[in-house]
Structure formats: structure tokens, C-alpha cells
Design an enzyme around this catalytic site. Structure first.
Site, PDB file in Angstrom:
ATOM      1  N   CYS A 150     -22.473 -41.220  36.224  1.00 42.96           N
ATOM      2  CA  CYS A 150     -23.972 -40.733  36.053  1.00 42.96           C
ATOM      3  C   CYS A 150     -24.650 -41.237  37.307  1.00 42.96           C
ATOM      4  CB  CYS A 150     -24.809 -40.026  35.125  1.00 42.96           C
ATOM      5  SG  CYS A 150     -26.158 -39.253  35.054  1.00 42.96           S
ATOM      6  N   GLN A 181     -20.546 -37.107  24.243  1.00 42.78           N
ATOM      7  CA  GLN A 181     -20.376 -37.514  25.810  1.00 42.78           C
ATOM      8  C   GLN A 181     -21.578 -38.611  25.788  1.00 42.78           C
ATOM      9  OE1 GLN A 181     -21.770 -37.471  29.260  1.00 42.78           O
ATOM     10  NE2 GLN A 181     -19.973 -38.468  30.212  1.00 42.78           N
ATOM     11  N   GLY A 228     -12.434 -31.105  40.982  1.00 41.80           N
ATOM     12  CA  GLY A 228     -11.717 -30.153  42.138  1.00 41.80           C
ATOM     13  C   GLY A 228     -12.336 -29.495  41.623  1.00 41.80           C
ATOM     14  N   PRO A 232     -18.166 -32.804  30.590  1.00 44.12           N
ATOM     15  CA  PRO A 232     -19.436 -32.734  29.918  1.00 44.12           C
ATOM     16  C   PRO A 232     -20.618 -32.441  31.164  1.00 44.12           C
ATOM     17  CG  PRO A 232     -18.655 -34.722  30.751  1.00 44.12           C
ATOM     18  CD  PRO A 232     -17.791 -34.230  30.512  1.00 44.12           C
ATOM     19  N   MET A 233     -21.472 -31.467  30.702  1.00 43.83           N
ATOM     20  CA  MET A 233     -22.380 -30.490  31.653  1.00 43.83           C
ATOM     21  C   MET A 233     -23.880 -31.297  30.603  1.00 43.83           C
ATOM     22  SD  MET A 233     -20.899 -27.919  33.840  1.00 43.83           S
ATOM     23  CE  MET A 233     -19.608 -27.553  32.819  1.00 43.83           C
ATOM     24  N   VAL A 234     -25.056 -31.301  31.438  1.00 40.69           N
ATOM     25  CA  VAL A 234     -25.551 -31.428  31.113  1.00 40.69           C
ATOM     26  C   VAL A 234     -26.540 -30.027  30.780  1.00 40.69           C
ATOM     27  CG1 VAL A 234     -28.482 -32.503  31.340  1.00 40.69           C
ATOM     28  CG2 VAL A 234     -26.789 -34.079  31.500  1.00 40.69           C
ATOM     29  N   HIS A 287     -13.765 -39.175  37.954  1.00 40.59           N
ATOM     30  CA  HIS A 287     -14.373 -38.467  39.171  1.00 40.59           C
ATOM     31  C   HIS A 287     -13.470 -38.847  40.074  1.00 40.59           C
ATOM     32  CE1 HIS A 287     -18.187 -36.669  40.680  1.00 40.59           C
ATOM     33  NE2 HIS A 287     -17.146 -35.787  40.839  1.00 40.59           N
ATOM     34  N   ARG A 319     -17.909 -27.594  37.028  1.00 47.89           N
ATOM     35  CA  ARG A 319     -18.633 -26.437  38.071  1.00 47.89           C
ATOM     36  C   ARG A 319     -17.544 -25.157  37.722  1.00 47.89           C
ATOM     37  NH1 ARG A 319     -19.286 -29.528  43.409  1.00 47.89           N
ATOM     38  NH2 ARG A 319     -17.458 -30.055  42.780  1.00 47.89           N
TER      39      ARG A 319
HETATM   40  C1  FNR Z   1     -22.254 -33.112  35.476  1.00 43.91           C
HETATM   41  N1  FNR Z   1     -21.633 -33.823  35.212  1.00 43.91           N
HETATM   42  C2  FNR Z   1     -21.736 -34.389  33.904  1.00 43.91           C
HETATM   43  N2  FNR Z   1     -20.809 -35.825  34.296  1.00 43.91           N
HETATM   44  C3  FNR Z   1     -20.909 -36.456  32.751  1.00 43.91           C
HETATM   45  O1  FNR Z   1     -20.431 -37.406  32.766  1.00 43.91           O
HETATM   46  N3  FNR Z   1     -21.564 -36.788  32.279  1.00 43.91           N
HETATM   47  C4  FNR Z   1     -23.113 -34.961  32.560  1.00 43.91           C
HETATM   48  O2  FNR Z   1     -23.627 -35.167  31.623  1.00 43.91           O
HETATM   49  C5  FNR Z   1     -22.847 -34.280  33.552  1.00 43.91           C
HETATM   50  N4  FNR Z   1     -24.005 -33.090  33.918  1.00 43.91           N
HETATM   51  C6  FNR Z   1     -23.241 -31.839  34.498  1.00 43.91           C
HETATM   52  C7  FNR Z   1     -24.161 -31.231  34.679  1.00 43.91           C
HETATM   53  C8  FNR Z   1     -23.638 -29.812  35.740  1.00 43.91           C
HETATM   54  C9  FNR Z   1     -24.873 -28.993  35.446  1.00 43.91           C
HETATM   55  C10 FNR Z   1     -22.585 -30.653  36.718  1.00 43.91           C
HETATM   56  C11 FNR Z   1     -22.193 -29.605  37.810  1.00 43.91           C
HETATM   57  C12 FNR Z   1     -22.308 -31.823  36.197  1.00 43.91           C
HETATM   58  C13 FNR Z   1     -20.621 -33.722  36.188  1.00 43.91           C
HETATM   59  C14 FNR Z   1     -19.392 -33.740  35.743  1.00 43.91           C
HETATM   60  O3  FNR Z   1     -19.204 -33.724  34.738  1.00 43.91           O
HETATM   61  C15 FNR Z   1     -17.779 -33.614  37.158  1.00 43.91           C
HETATM   62  O4  FNR Z   1     -17.681 -35.152  36.889  1.00 43.91           O
HETATM   63  C16 FNR Z   1     -18.654 -33.312  38.828  1.00 43.91           C
HETATM   64  O5  FNR Z   1     -19.247 -32.006  38.446  1.00 43.91           O
HETATM   65  C17 FNR Z   1     -17.054 -32.803  38.737  1.00 43.91           C
HETATM   66  O6  FNR Z   1     -16.063 -32.244  38.561  1.00 43.91           O
HETATM   67  P1  FNR Z   1     -15.832 -30.753  38.898  1.00 43.91           P
HETATM   68  O7  FNR Z   1     -17.487 -30.332  39.732  1.00 43.91           O
HETATM   69  O8  FNR Z   1     -15.387 -30.700  40.323  1.00 43.91           O
HETATM   70  O9  FNR Z   1     -15.080 -29.987  38.058  1.00 43.91           O
END
Ligand code: FNR
Length: 334
Positions: free
Chosen positions: A111, A82, A211, A12-14, A178, A237
Site C-alpha cells: 500500500c 489481510q 492486470g 484485497p480491496m479496502v 502487484h 478492479r
Molecule cells: C486496492 N488495493 C489494495 N491492495 C492491498 O494490498 N490491500 C488493500 O486493502 C487494497 N485496497 C484496494 C482498494 C481498491 C478499491 C482498489 C481498486 C485497490 C490494490 C489491489 O489489491 C491491487 O493490487 C491493484 O488494484 C492492482 O490490481 P488490479 O486492479 O489491476 O487487478
């Protein structure tokens, strides 16, 4: 029923995890795709509409007409919604609205942003495990689709396991972990040992997350999987920067990914601002180049498309939609 075993997942990523990026991830090879976190009350003031021009299901905010969530048949069996919530009753109301359109519901318990914590959401739920469990149990008991949650680790493996065990006892199908604490940031090393400690001791699938810094190519995903001892891996990411990380056959050049992303953005009438944001996060430092600066000045999808020679594609699609739109854009859902 969605299985969480042996899966590679878009996290999930906003603002990143909107429909075009989710579809792109699936087409490149992701098994499951999470939506961006959406706050429960946004859904409560929206109406479900079937969009017969785009063949999508849209949840449209009744106060300003914006689209809270857009989904389509192609992702139906693989998309996880989510939710950001601090209230079991509200979460259930929303989940019921979505139950027939998504494959599963996930609750964000990781978050660390002030907005979430002040509202009792995100990582605040890990402090109030009673409330967290009430939310999960209410959903598990009343939904026909899987329920999961995504958490962060605590300082010790023992404390993390203690909390995870409580969450698992609610009957959730899987848990994404995470490997950072609430106070750690993306630049901190990920604690694969704590994820592994938990994964070895619980019975439901654990999805390893955090990771991306070390995941530069497809095979790295499986190194991370091995290091964490988990059945599945979730990428944020690494996918945000180059979504073709999900391709078994290797990553594609940035311009190819942008072109393929843009076509989907046009096909699904994605907002120019959201499309621009996603591309900015693919371009990263390259925004400083002459082409990058030209891109930053763009305001419409057509202007953005022109940079990747897709302006004709964009104009044609948009006029096709406009013609169909004369018949009326929203139909009450079938
Ligand atoms: C996130 N992350 C995140 N987590 C979540 O539970 N809900 C969300 O909406 C978001 N939004 C979000 C936006 C952006 C731009 C980033 C980079 C990250 C956190 C994400 O899901 C994840 O837990 C972390 O980025 C660590 O994983 P990676 O990046 O190492 O694969």
C-alpha cells in the site's frame, strides 16, 4: 491447508472486500478471497462474537460497536485475512485471534498511501526488509495456517528478486506481486516481465496481480497468467467493477450482479454505507443517469433494494432478524 497453486483470487480491496462481495466472488468461481486490509490495532480493541442470528463470526470494536470483520462458514476454508501492520508482536496477537476463523493471513507490503507509509506499514515494509522479515517469520513460526505477503515490484527485476528472496526465506507459503512500483498508479502499464522474472526464480507459488486494465473477460485472466508465468492470478478492479468476471460461463449483466450482491448484503446485514459504496463502484459512470442519481440519494438498505425490486426481500429479512434479535444479538463464540 490452503493451496495457492492454480488459483483465481479476489484481491484485497479496502471497503470492497467485505463479506457480501467475498461470498459473491466465491459463488461466481473465485478460488480464494482476500479481506480488505484491516489494521492490527482495530482487532486488538475488538472482541470475537458468534452471531447466532446471521450464523457469522463477528469481530466487534469494543469502543463503538462497529464490526471490524465478519466472516462465516461458507468462506472459512478460502478467506485470507489481510493485515496492515508494522509490528511483529501485534501482528501475531491478532493472527492468533483469527487463526481458527480464516484460511490464511496475508501482510500488506504494497500500500503506497500516506496513512500506511507514515505508520511504517504497507510499502514502507519493503524499505525495511528486516522488519518485514521479522513480522513474517514470527507469524510463520507460531501459526498453524499459511502466511503470505503482497508486495509491489521495484524498478529492476534484480532488485525485486533480491527482496523477494529475503521474504521467501521466512517460510511464507506464497507471495502476491502487484506489477507496479510504489510510485506507479493504476493507469500505468503493469510490468509483467518483472513478475515473470521473479516467478521463474523462486520456489513458492507467485500470484500475479495488476492486470485488471486488460482483463475484460474470464479468458483474459489466463492470458495474464501466461504473460506473467505465474501459477495464480489475483484480480482487484476487474472484480470490483463486475464480480462475475470469475464465472467460467461468462460475465453477467451489471443489474444481475447488483441484485445478487444486494441479496447477500441483506442476508448478512451489511451496513448500508458499505453496500452503497460497493454498488457505486459497479455503477461507475451510470451514477450520472436518473436511476443513478436516485440511487445516490438512498440512505437505507431498503431504499437501495427498492431500485432493484428487492425491497420486499429486504423488509422480510430485516423483520425476521429483528424478531430473532429479541433473544439477544450476540452470543459468546462456540
Ligand atoms: C486496492 N488495493 C489494495 N491492495 C492491498 O494490498 N490491500 C488493500 O486493502 C487494497 N485496497 C484496494 C482498494 C481498491 C478499491 C482498489 C481498486 C485497490 C490494490 C489491489 O489489491 C491491487 O493490487 C491493484 O488494484 C492492482 O490490481 P488490479 O486492479 O489491476 O487487478
Amino acid at each position: 491447508m490452503l493451496s495457492y497453486e492454480n488459483k483465481v483470487i479476489l484481491a484485497p480491496m479496502v471497503r470492497i472486500g467485505t463479506l457480501p462481495m467475498r461470498l459473491l466472488a466465491l459463488r461466481y468461481g473465485a478460488d480464494i478471497v482476500y479481506s480488505e486490509e484491516l489494521i492490527d490495532w482495530k482487532f486488538l480493541r475488538s472482541k470475537r462474537r458468534y452471531n447466532d442470528i446471521l450464523n457469522t463470526v463477528d469481530f466487534v470494536d469494543q469502543t463503538d460497536g462497529t464490526i471490524v470483520f465478519r466472516t462465516c462458514l461458507e468462506e472459512k476454508e478460502k478467506v485470507v485475512l489481510q493485515l496492515g501492520t508494522c509490528n511483529a508482536e501485534r501482528a501475531l496477537k491478532v493472527a492468533k485471534l483469527l487463526e481458527n476463523d480464516v484460511a490464511a493471513i496475508d501482510i500488506n507490503m504494497g500500500c503506497p498511501k500516506e496513512f500506511s507509509i507514515k505508520g511504517g506499514m504497507g510499502v514502507a515494509l519493503l524499505k525495511d526488509t528486516e522488519k518485514a522479515c521479522t513480522i513474517l517469520k514470527t507469524l510463520v513460526d507460531n501459526l498453524s495456517i499459511p502466511v503470505t505477503c503482497k508486495i509491489r515490484i521495484f524498478e529492476t527485476p534484480e532488485k525485486t528478486l533480491e527482496v523477494v528472496n529475503k521474504l521467501v526465506n521466512t517460510g511464507i507459503h506464497a507471495i502476491a506481486i502487484h506489477g507496479r512500483t510504489k510510485d506507479e498508479r493504476p493507469q500505468h502499464a503493469v510490468h509483467t516481465d518483472i513478475i515473470q522474472y521473479v516467478a521463474e526464480r523462486i520456489s513458492i507459488p507467485v500470484i500475479a496481480n495488476g492486470g485488471s486494465k486488460e482483463i475484460e473477460k474470464y479468458t483474459d485472466i489466463f492470458k495474464f497468467k501466461e504473460m506473467t508465468g505465474c501459477t495464480s492470478v489475483m484480480l482487484a478492479r476487474a472484480a470490483e467493477w463486475n464480480c462475475s468476471i470469475f464465472r467460467k460461463d461468462g460475465m453477467l449483466p451489471m443489474d444481475t450482479v447488483i441484485t445478487e450482491y444486494l441479496k447477500l448484503a441483506v442476508d448478512y446485514d451489511n451496513s448500508p454505507s458499505n453496500s452503497k459504496y460497493c454498488i457505486q463502484n459497479i455503477l461507475r459512470d451510470l451514477q450520472e443517469t436518473p436511476r443513478g442519481r436516485k440511487f445516490l440519494e438512498c440512505q437505507t438498505l431498503e431504499q437501495i433494494c427498492a431500485i432493484w425490486d428487492l425491497d420486499e426481500y429486504c423488509v422480510e429479512k430485516q423483520s425476521e432478524y429483528q424478531k430473532k434479535g429479541i433473544k439477544g444479538r450476540w452470543q459468546v463464540s462456540p
